[in-house]
Design a protein around this motif. Structure first.
Motif, PDB file in Angstrom:
ATOM      1  N   GLN A  82     -11.057   2.521  -7.125  1.00  0.00           N
ATOM      2  CA  GLN A  82      -9.803   2.616  -7.880  1.00  0.00           C
ATOM      3  C   GLN A  82      -8.894   1.426  -7.571  1.00  0.00           C
ATOM      4  O   GLN A  82      -8.202   0.921  -8.448  1.00  0.00           O
ATOM      5  CB  GLN A  82      -9.104   3.944  -7.549  1.00  0.00           C
ATOM      6  N   LYS A  83      -8.961   0.954  -6.330  1.00  0.00           N
ATOM      7  CA  LYS A  83      -8.183  -0.247  -5.966  1.00  0.00           C
ATOM      8  C   LYS A  83      -8.638  -1.458  -6.764  1.00  0.00           C
ATOM      9  O   LYS A  83      -7.842  -2.290  -7.188  1.00  0.00           O
ATOM     10  CB  LYS A  83      -8.321  -0.546  -4.471  1.00  0.00           C
ATOM     11  N   LYS A  84      -9.965  -1.563  -6.952  1.00  0.00           N
ATOM     12  CA  LYS A  84     -10.503  -2.685  -7.735  1.00  0.00           C
ATOM     13  C   LYS A  84      -9.965  -2.628  -9.161  1.00  0.00           C
ATOM     14  O   LYS A  84      -9.650  -3.656  -9.762  1.00  0.00           O
ATOM     15  CB  LYS A  84     -12.028  -2.645  -7.769  1.00  0.00           C
ATOM     16  N   SER A  92       0.811  -1.216   0.000  1.00  0.00           N
ATOM     17  CA  SER A  92       0.000   0.000   0.000  1.00  0.00           C
ATOM     18  C   SER A  92       0.847   1.270   0.000  1.00  0.00           C
ATOM     19  O   SER A  92       0.378   2.331  -0.375  1.00  0.00           O
ATOM     20  CB  SER A  92      -0.985  -0.008   1.171  1.00  0.00           C
ATOM     21  N   SER A  93       2.109   1.155   0.406  1.00  0.00           N
ATOM     22  CA  SER A  93       2.956   2.350   0.408  1.00  0.00           C
ATOM     23  C   SER A  93       3.726   2.490  -0.907  1.00  0.00           C
ATOM     24  O   SER A  93       4.479   3.442  -1.097  1.00  0.00           O
ATOM     25  CB  SER A  93       3.926   2.311   1.588  1.00  0.00           C
ATOM     26  N   MET A  94       3.522   1.523  -1.808  1.00  0.00           N
ATOM     27  CA  MET A  94       4.130   1.638  -3.134  1.00  0.00           C
ATOM     28  C   MET A  94       3.159   2.348  -4.073  1.00  0.00           C
ATOM     29  O   MET A  94       1.956   2.320  -3.854  1.00  0.00           O
ATOM     30  CB  MET A  94       4.462   0.251  -3.689  1.00  0.00           C
ATOM     31  N   SER A  95       3.672   2.933  -5.117  1.00  0.00           N
ATOM     32  CA  SER A  95       2.798   3.642  -6.052  1.00  0.00           C
ATOM     33  C   SER A  95       1.991   2.634  -6.868  1.00  0.00           C
ATOM     34  O   SER A  95       2.323   1.443  -6.917  1.00  0.00           O
ATOM     35  CB  SER A  95       3.617   4.513  -7.001  1.00  0.00           C
ATOM     36  N   CYS A  96       0.937   3.131  -7.498  1.00  0.00           N
ATOM     37  CA  CYS A  96       0.109   2.264  -8.340  1.00  0.00           C
ATOM     38  C   CYS A  96       0.952   1.642  -9.454  1.00  0.00           C
ATOM     39  O   CYS A  96       0.842   0.450  -9.740  1.00  0.00           O
ATOM     40  CB  CYS A  96      -1.047   3.053  -8.946  1.00  0.00           C
ATOM     41  N   LEU A 141      -2.430   1.284 -16.943  1.00  0.00           N
ATOM     42  CA  LEU A 141      -3.095   2.383 -16.227  1.00  0.00           C
ATOM     43  C   LEU A 141      -3.925   3.216 -17.197  1.00  0.00           C
ATOM     44  O   LEU A 141      -5.044   3.636 -16.874  1.00  0.00           O
ATOM     45  CB  LEU A 141      -2.055   3.252 -15.512  1.00  0.00           C
ATOM     46  N   ASP A 142      -3.390   3.417 -18.401  1.00  0.00           N
ATOM     47  CA  ASP A 142      -4.093   4.182 -19.420  1.00  0.00           C
ATOM     48  C   ASP A 142      -5.371   3.451 -19.854  1.00  0.00           C
ATOM     49  O   ASP A 142      -6.448   4.041 -19.940  1.00  0.00           O
ATOM     50  CB  ASP A 142      -3.154   4.392 -20.614  1.00  0.00           C
ATOM     51  N   PHE A 143      -5.244   2.143 -20.089  1.00  0.00           N
ATOM     52  CA  PHE A 143      -6.380   1.310 -20.475  1.00  0.00           C
ATOM     53  C   PHE A 143      -7.501   1.422 -19.437  1.00  0.00           C
ATOM     54  O   PHE A 143      -8.687   1.466 -19.774  1.00  0.00           O
ATOM     55  CB  PHE A 143      -5.912  -0.146 -20.602  1.00  0.00           C
ATOM     56  N   SER A 175      -4.511   6.737 -15.383  1.00  0.00           N
ATOM     57  CA  SER A 175      -3.128   7.212 -15.573  1.00  0.00           C
ATOM     58  C   SER A 175      -2.736   8.250 -14.533  1.00  0.00           C
ATOM     59  O   SER A 175      -1.587   8.308 -14.097  1.00  0.00           O
ATOM     60  CB  SER A 175      -2.967   7.837 -16.956  1.00  0.00           C
ATOM     61  N   HIS A 176      -3.715   9.050 -14.157  1.00  0.00           N
ATOM     62  CA  HIS A 176      -3.422  10.117 -13.196  1.00  0.00           C
ATOM     63  C   HIS A 176      -3.035   9.590 -11.811  1.00  0.00           C
ATOM     64  O   HIS A 176      -2.579  10.328 -10.955  1.00  0.00           O
ATOM     65  CB  HIS A 176      -4.623  11.065 -13.078  1.00  0.00           C
ATOM     66  N   LEU A 177      -3.236   8.283 -11.591  1.00  0.00           N
ATOM     67  CA  LEU A 177      -2.908   7.715 -10.281  1.00  0.00           C
ATOM     68  C   LEU A 177      -1.545   7.015 -10.266  1.00  0.00           C
ATOM     69  O   LEU A 177      -1.152   6.449  -9.245  1.00  0.00           O
ATOM     70  CB  LEU A 177      -3.984   6.692  -9.869  1.00  0.00           C
ATOM     71  N   ALA A 178      -0.830   7.057 -11.382  1.00  0.00           N
ATOM     72  CA  ALA A 178       0.420   6.289 -11.521  1.00  0.00           C
ATOM     73  C   ALA A 178       1.370   6.450 -10.337  1.00  0.00           C
ATOM     74  O   ALA A 178       1.902   5.463  -9.834  1.00  0.00           O
ATOM     75  CB  ALA A 178       1.121   6.676 -12.822  1.00  0.00           C
ATOM     76  N   ASP A 179       1.555   7.696  -9.887  1.00  0.00           N
ATOM     77  CA  ASP A 179       2.545   7.937  -8.833  1.00  0.00           C
ATOM     78  C   ASP A 179       1.941   8.001  -7.435  1.00  0.00           C
ATOM     79  O   ASP A 179       2.643   8.203  -6.453  1.00  0.00           O
ATOM     80  CB  ASP A 179       3.297   9.250  -9.124  1.00  0.00           C
ATOM     81  N   GLN A 180       0.622   7.807  -7.367  1.00  0.00           N
ATOM     82  CA  GLN A 180      -0.041   7.841  -6.066  1.00  0.00           C
ATOM     83  C   GLN A 180       0.154   6.509  -5.340  1.00  0.00           C
ATOM     84  O   GLN A 180       0.188   5.459  -5.972  1.00  0.00           O
ATOM     85  CB  GLN A 180      -1.532   8.091  -6.284  1.00  0.00           C
TER      86      GLN A 180
END
Ligand SMILES: Nc1ncnc2c1ncn2[C@@H]1O[C@H](COP(=O)(O)OP(=O)(O)O)[C@@H](O)[C@H]1O
Ligand SMILES: [Mg+2]
Length: 260
Positions: A154-156, A89-93, A134-136, A140-145
């Motif tokens: 979003q987790k699903k 959970s502390s790693m990015s998406c 992520l784009d599919f 994509s906007h969550l890549a670094d979150q």
């Protein structure tokens, strides 16, 4: 593609799965519904190698896969989504996706000494693949979150994304819609339909949301008390006497509430 033959799973004297027999057709999006406690999740876990069946047989394309561990099934392209583990959970998406494919060169000590260039290339390819996934999935906007900081829905999507990092053939989804808002649920549905149509994924979907099932699934299989009650289109299932009875038995009063 998957044949489940007379599978039983007992917990002590309790028969959670009680002689279930069903087939999953290749290329289908099969829905699995039934009242709480019907044995759906337990059956998934038996098929996916998480639980050993008490008896019975599971085959994939004719090959006996009964009781094979999840790791072996993974390599055969049979995947069950799991919640993002706490430690990730502390790693990015993006990093969560990049973790999925095993056997990367970077894991081997020999390669860390002698193959730096190759590792860098593989990382780049893996990163590009994660970004494409992520784009599919339109996230994509969550890549670094951090994965721990995104919403339940979003987790699903991210969990579904993990199945896209490898060459999955059949994916088992257990209640992807639980606690997910309507908009995200539609996005998840879109992703499932596209993966099915464009990449030939077969899906088996446990879901309580009947709109979701109706939009995606044909056929639908209904279980109750560890057994398969009926199979057909959702309309057929909803009109099936045994199905109505099974749902009424759980205290629901109206046929239209089947599955809620
Ligand atoms: N590990 C377990 N030990 C004992 N009973 C279990 C276990 N897992 C599930 N059960 C029981 O088996 C039944 C079926 O559970 P489950 O497969 O989760 O149903 P569903 O997913 O259809 O709601 C339930 O009554 C549940 O309490
Ligand atoms: Mg369940």
């Amino acid at each position: 593609m998957i044949d489940v033959h007379e599978v039983h799973k007992h917990f002590g004297g309790f028969h959670a799965v009680d002689g279930a027999t069903l087939s999953i057709a290749e290329g289908s999006i099969t829905g699995l519904i039934g009242p709480n406690g019907a044995g759906k999740t337990t059956l998934f876990n038996v098929i996916a190698g998480v639980l050993q069946p008490t008896s019975g047989k599971v085959t994939m394309a004719g090959e006996d896969i009964t009781g094979l561990p999840p790791h072996d099934l993974f390599h055969k392209g049979l995947l069950r989504t799991f919640q993002i583990a706490h430690e990730f959970s502390s790693m990015s998406c993006r990093e969560n996706l990049m973790m999925v494919p095993g056997n990367q060169s970077g894991e081997k000590l020999w390669n860390t000494w002698f193959g730096r260039k190759r590792i860098a290339e593989e990382e780049r390819a893996l990163r590009a693949k994660a970004d494409a996934v992520l784009d599919f999935l339109t996230i994509s906007h969550l890549a670094d979150q951090k994965a721990g900081e995104i919403s339940g829905g979003q987790k699903k999507l991210l969990e579904l994304g993990r199945t896209m990092m490898v060459d999955a053939k059949i994916v088992f989804l257990d209640e992807v819609g639980a606690g997910v808002n309507r908009t995200l649920l539609n996005t998840i549905g879109d992703a499932i339909l596209r993966l099915n149509k464009e990449r030939g994924y077969t899906f088996v979907v446990i879901e309580h949301d009947m709109d979701f099932i109706e939009r995606l699934c044909d056929p639908v299989i209904c279980m109750a008390e560890g057994k398969v009650l009926a199979e057909g289109t959702l309309a057929e299932i909803k009109a099936n006497e045994h199905v109505i009875e099974a749902y009424l038995g759980t205290g629901l009063k109206h046929r239209d509430k089947v599955g809620t």
